[in-house]
Design a protein around this motif. Structure first.
Motif, mmCIF file in Angstrom:
data_model
loop_
_atom_site.group_PDB
_atom_site.id
_atom_site.type_symbol
_atom_site.label_atom_id
_atom_site.label_comp_id
_atom_site.label_asym_id
_atom_site.label_seq_id
_atom_site.Cartn_x
_atom_site.Cartn_y
_atom_site.Cartn_z
ATOM 1 N N ILE A 170 0.819 -1.221 0.000
ATOM 2 C CA ILE A 170 0.000 0.000 0.000
ATOM 3 C C ILE A 170 0.854 1.274 0.000
ATOM 4 O O ILE A 170 0.508 2.263 -0.653
ATOM 5 N N VAL A 225 -10.273 5.287 2.737
ATOM 6 C CA VAL A 225 -9.762 6.403 1.925
ATOM 7 C C VAL A 225 -8.785 7.197 2.777
ATOM 8 O O VAL A 225 -8.908 7.231 4.004
ATOM 9 N N ARG A 255 -7.252 -2.332 16.535
ATOM 10 C CA ARG A 255 -7.069 -3.721 16.956
ATOM 11 C C ARG A 255 -6.165 -3.841 18.192
ATOM 12 O O ARG A 255 -6.332 -4.716 19.027
ATOM 13 N N GLU A 288 -12.438 -3.325 15.778
ATOM 14 C CA GLU A 288 -11.885 -4.278 14.785
ATOM 15 C C GLU A 288 -10.836 -5.171 15.429
ATOM 16 O O GLU A 288 -10.289 -4.857 16.490
ATOM 17 N N GLY A 289 -10.620 -6.319 14.794
ATOM 18 C CA GLY A 289 -9.604 -7.242 15.308
ATOM 19 C C GLY A 289 -10.122 -8.130 16.421
ATOM 20 O O GLY A 289 -9.334 -8.598 17.252
ATOM 21 N N GLU A 347 -10.930 -11.391 17.989
ATOM 22 C CA GLU A 347 -10.483 -12.744 17.649
ATOM 23 C C GLU A 347 -11.011 -13.798 18.608
ATOM 24 O O GLU A 347 -10.925 -14.990 18.326
HETATM 25 N N1 LIG Z 1 -4.888 -9.850 13.138
HETATM 26 C C1 LIG Z 1 -6.148 -9.568 12.803
HETATM 27 N N2 LIG Z 1 -6.380 -8.743 11.771
HETATM 28 C C2 LIG Z 1 -7.681 -8.476 11.436
HETATM 29 C C3 LIG Z 1 -8.742 -9.047 12.124
HETATM 30 N N3 LIG Z 1 -9.898 -8.585 11.562
HETATM 31 C C4 LIG Z 1 -9.540 -7.776 10.548
HETATM 32 N N4 LIG Z 1 -8.198 -7.705 10.455
HETATM 33 C C5 LIG Z 1 -7.375 -6.928 9.542
HETATM 34 O O1 LIG Z 1 -7.356 -5.609 10.028
HETATM 35 C C6 LIG Z 1 -7.337 -4.715 8.949
HETATM 36 C C7 LIG Z 1 -8.511 -3.816 9.054
HETATM 37 O O2 LIG Z 1 -8.443 -2.829 8.141
HETATM 38 P P1 LIG Z 1 -7.905 -1.348 8.468
HETATM 39 O O3 LIG Z 1 -7.737 -1.132 9.911
HETATM 40 O O4 LIG Z 1 -8.779 -0.433 7.709
HETATM 41 O O5 LIG Z 1 -6.446 -1.361 7.850
HETATM 42 C C8 LIG Z 1 -6.279 -1.494 6.468
HETATM 43 C C9 LIG Z 1 -6.328 -0.169 5.779
HETATM 44 O O6 LIG Z 1 -5.750 0.844 6.572
HETATM 45 C C10 LIG Z 1 -5.465 -0.424 4.607
HETATM 46 N N5 LIG Z 1 -6.286 -0.697 3.427
HETATM 47 C C11 LIG Z 1 -6.897 -1.845 3.096
HETATM 48 N N6 LIG Z 1 -7.594 -1.685 1.943
HETATM 49 C C12 LIG Z 1 -7.439 -0.375 1.606
HETATM 50 C C13 LIG Z 1 -7.939 0.432 0.542
HETATM 51 O O7 LIG Z 1 -8.702 -0.006 -0.331
HETATM 52 N N7 LIG Z 1 -7.562 1.752 0.528
HETATM 53 C C14 LIG Z 1 -6.763 2.279 1.477
HETATM 54 N N8 LIG Z 1 -6.466 3.576 1.404
HETATM 55 N N9 LIG Z 1 -6.255 1.558 2.481
HETATM 56 C C15 LIG Z 1 -6.622 0.242 2.563
HETATM 57 O O8 LIG Z 1 -4.641 -1.515 4.853
HETATM 58 C C16 LIG Z 1 -4.855 -1.921 6.176
HETATM 59 C C17 LIG Z 1 -4.641 -3.382 6.359
HETATM 60 O O9 LIG Z 1 -5.577 -4.097 5.666
HETATM 61 P P2 LIG Z 1 -5.679 -5.614 5.817
HETATM 62 O O10 LIG Z 1 -4.323 -6.239 5.700
HETATM 63 O O11 LIG Z 1 -6.738 -6.078 4.906
HETATM 64 O O12 LIG Z 1 -6.108 -5.821 7.290
HETATM 65 C C18 LIG Z 1 -7.422 -5.574 7.689
HETATM 66 C C19 LIG Z 1 -8.029 -6.845 8.177
HETATM 67 O O13 LIG Z 1 -7.729 -7.975 7.407
HETATM 68 C C20 LIG Z 1 -8.453 -9.912 13.220
HETATM 69 O O14 LIG Z 1 -9.332 -10.433 13.898
HETATM 70 N N10 LIG Z 1 -7.145 -10.134 13.520
#
Ligand SMILES: Nc1nc2c(ncn2[C@@H]2O[C@@H]3COP(=O)(O)O[C@H]4[C@@H](O)[C@H](n5cnc6c(=O)[nH]c(N)nc65)O[C@@H]4COP(=O)(O)O[C@H]3[C@H]2O)c(=O)[nH]1
Length: 509
Positions: free
Chosen positions: A313, A352, A435, A468-469, A471
């Motif tokens: 990202i 965003v 989280r 969020e998060g 588990e």
């Molecule tokens: N360990 C753990 N993790 C959990 C759990 N539940 C959800 N997550 C993860 O926590 C992240 C939540 O998204 P975020 O805080 O918006 O954090 C997102 C967001 O800030 C960014 N991101 C993701 N998609 C987009 C996007 O389309 N645009 C932008 N600008 N940023 C994005 O990347 C970050 C990481 O995304 P992801 O890797 O998908 O990681 C997601 C999700 O897979 C859980 O129970 N345990």
């Protein structure tokens, strides 16, 4: 699929391409040499043919001239005066070696021997006038050319020319057999040897030219291997140089192919191939376990491999494509969900950055989303805190978004520096509790104190709270008891492809 992989990931392919870089100059050099040799030979052969034709024509002409000069003597007795006249031709006319008088099939008087009778067959003359022989009684190993000028009776003058004159006209600078000369049933090669029959034809290279006046033709014919041999002689000195150039090119090519491609280029290509896709993670009601909405998360999918945003990202943001990819995700999610029956008040959250709030296309995309998915769906824009952004001057755009029913959520609340300032400046609807605080629930740490404080802050401001998060069941119970409105986490479901989400939704709605 990686931002840091070499331009050509496979080592064997890189080696193959490097080997081609060696071969290429060698092959191209060989191709150019063969074609220039061929063209050079063709031009040279044309010139040589013209030259030989002129020279042979001159020999025929002189022979004819000498023969005609003494033709009135043909049939006369071989007196000293006649012999003298014959010798005069030999000494004064270029090329002429002997002049003889014949009657029927016999010579009866010659410049060389005077009166002497010897055989002189009339066959084998082209046009009855010109004959090429491998040798004669006088010089059995040296070819002879004879011009025969006949009287109306059976007397004739025979003019002999050494074959050496002909062969020196033929041999100049042409490969293989050189220029060849056909006279009647015999032909002479460029080395002066006389053969019976006609000049053999060759497929690749065969040029012939007949004299318009005298009965002879000249030819150049070469085989492919003769041309290749000539090309090889010209190419040999270049070969070492070309191999060195090729090795240098191969070394450069291998290094270039091993270098990682520019991140911008890789990202643009992946986007063009549609490799950035939306994954959806359910937003769950703590009491009923129903899916109240979903967060759209970006994934980079290439075949079976799926990368989470942490791996790319930052580069996507740096490359300046984040806005475009976010729009792609919104459009793909909208069309992917357009057939699904979404429950009323379904929250669809997109990540965003603050600066993307100013993207004028955002309003259009949210409008399409509302039109396609219905008024029951609430678009949510989750502000991530990777950057600080001055929102002044974008009030009009925000007002338009709010008029479409769009809500704002502050992501990862409590972890960044700008959350509180956004909270005061923006009309935020939702706080997303990070989280790390949810993680602290079972550890009784300072994080848990912050969690309680964030929940209290959100509730006192009348904001919706999403944690969020989540588990574990213990985390769920704690958050539910604390009055958090929505939960998200692996305990309920992991982020999943859009189609899977649509398939599973009816069971959780
Ligand atoms: N360990 C753990 N993790 C959990 C759990 N539940 C959800 N997550 C993860 O926590 C992240 C939540 O998204 P975020 O805080 O918006 O954090 C997102 C967001 O800030 C960014 N991101 C993701 N998609 C987009 C996007 O389309 N645009 C932008 N600008 N940023 C994005 O990347 C970050 C990481 O995304 P992801 O890797 O998908 O990681 C997601 C999700 O897979 C859980 O129970 N345990």
């Amino acid at each position: 699929m990686s931002l840091h992989q070499p331009r050509v990931p496979s080592r064997s392919l890189r080696l193959t391409l490097a080997a081609l870089a060696v071969l290429l100059p060698v092959l191209v050099g060989w191709g150019i040499t063969v074609s220039t040799t061929y063209l050079g030979l063709r031009d040279g052969a044309e010139a040589r043919l013209r030259y030989a034709a002129v020279e042979v024509n001159a020999i025929f002409e002189r022979s004819q001239h000498a023969a005609r000069a003494v033709l009135p003597l043909a049939g006369q007795p071989c007196s000293d005066e006649v012999v003298h006249n014959l010798r005069h031709q030999v000494t004064t006319v270029l090329y002429v070696r002997t002049v003889s008088l014949a009657r029927g099939d016999h010579v009866y008087c010659s410049s060389l021997f005077g009166r002497q009778v010897s055989g002189a067959k009339r066959e084998g003359y082209a046009d009855g006038r010109a004959r090429l022989m491998p040798g004669n009684q006088l010089t059995p190993d040296i070819p002879v050319f004879v011009w025969r000028e006949s009287t109306p009776g059976d007397a004739a003058v025979l003019v002999g020319v050494s074959g050496g004159h002909l062969s020196s006209a033929l041999r100049h600078g042409v490969l293989g057999n050189g220029v060849m000369l056909q006279v009647g049933p015999n032909w002479m090669d460029g080395k002066g040897r006389v053969h019976a029959g006609t000049i053999p034809h060759k497929l690749l290279f065969d040029m012939r030219k007949a004299d318009p006046v005298y009965p002879f033709s000249v030819a150049v014919a070469l085989d492919g291997d003769e041309i290749l041999l000539a090309a090889w002689r010209a190419y040999e000195p270049m070969l070492v140089l070309l191999v060195l150039v090729g090795l240098f090119g191969a070394w450069g090519a291998y290094h270039w192919l091993s270098q990682p491609r520019a991140a911008d280029e890789v990202i643009a290509q992946a986007r063009a191939r549609g490799e950035f896709v939306p994954y959806l993670q359910p937003l769950v009601c703590p009491q009923s376990g129903r899916w109240l909405g979903a967060e759209v998360l970006m994934r980079w999918r290439d075949g079976d491999r799926v990368l989470a945003p942490g791996a790319f990202i930052a580069e996507v943001e740096q490359s300046g494509s984040l806005g475009a990819i976010t729009r792609d995700l919104m459009a793909a999610t909208t069309s992917g969900l357009s057939g699904a029956r979404l429950p009323a008040g379904f929250h669809l959250a997109f990540n965003v950055t603050a600066s993307q709030l100013a993207d004028p296309e955002l309003v259009g995309l949210c409008r399409v989303l509302r039109e396609k998915l219905g008024e029951a769906v609430v678009p949510v824009l989750e502000l991530t805190e990777r950057e600080t952004f001055d929102l002044a001057g974008h009030g009009g755009q925000l007002a338009e978004l709010f008029s479409l029913g769009v809500e704002l959520a502050l992501d990862d609340f409590g972890t960044g520096q700008s959350s509180l300032s956004y909270l005061s400046e923006l009309q935020v609807h939702t706080l997303k509790i990070d989280r790390s605080f949810v993680d602290a629930i079972e550890r009784d740490s300072l994080g848990k104190v912050v969690l309680d404080a964030v929940i209290a802050l959100g509730q006192s401001l009348g904001l919706k709270l999403v944690a969020e998060g989540v588990e574990t069941a213990a985390q769920r119970d704690y958050l539910q008891a604390a009055g958090v409105d929505v939960l998200q986490g692996y305990y309920f479901a992991r982020p999943m492809p859009l189609a899977d989400f649509v398939r599973q939704l009816p069971g959780h709605a």
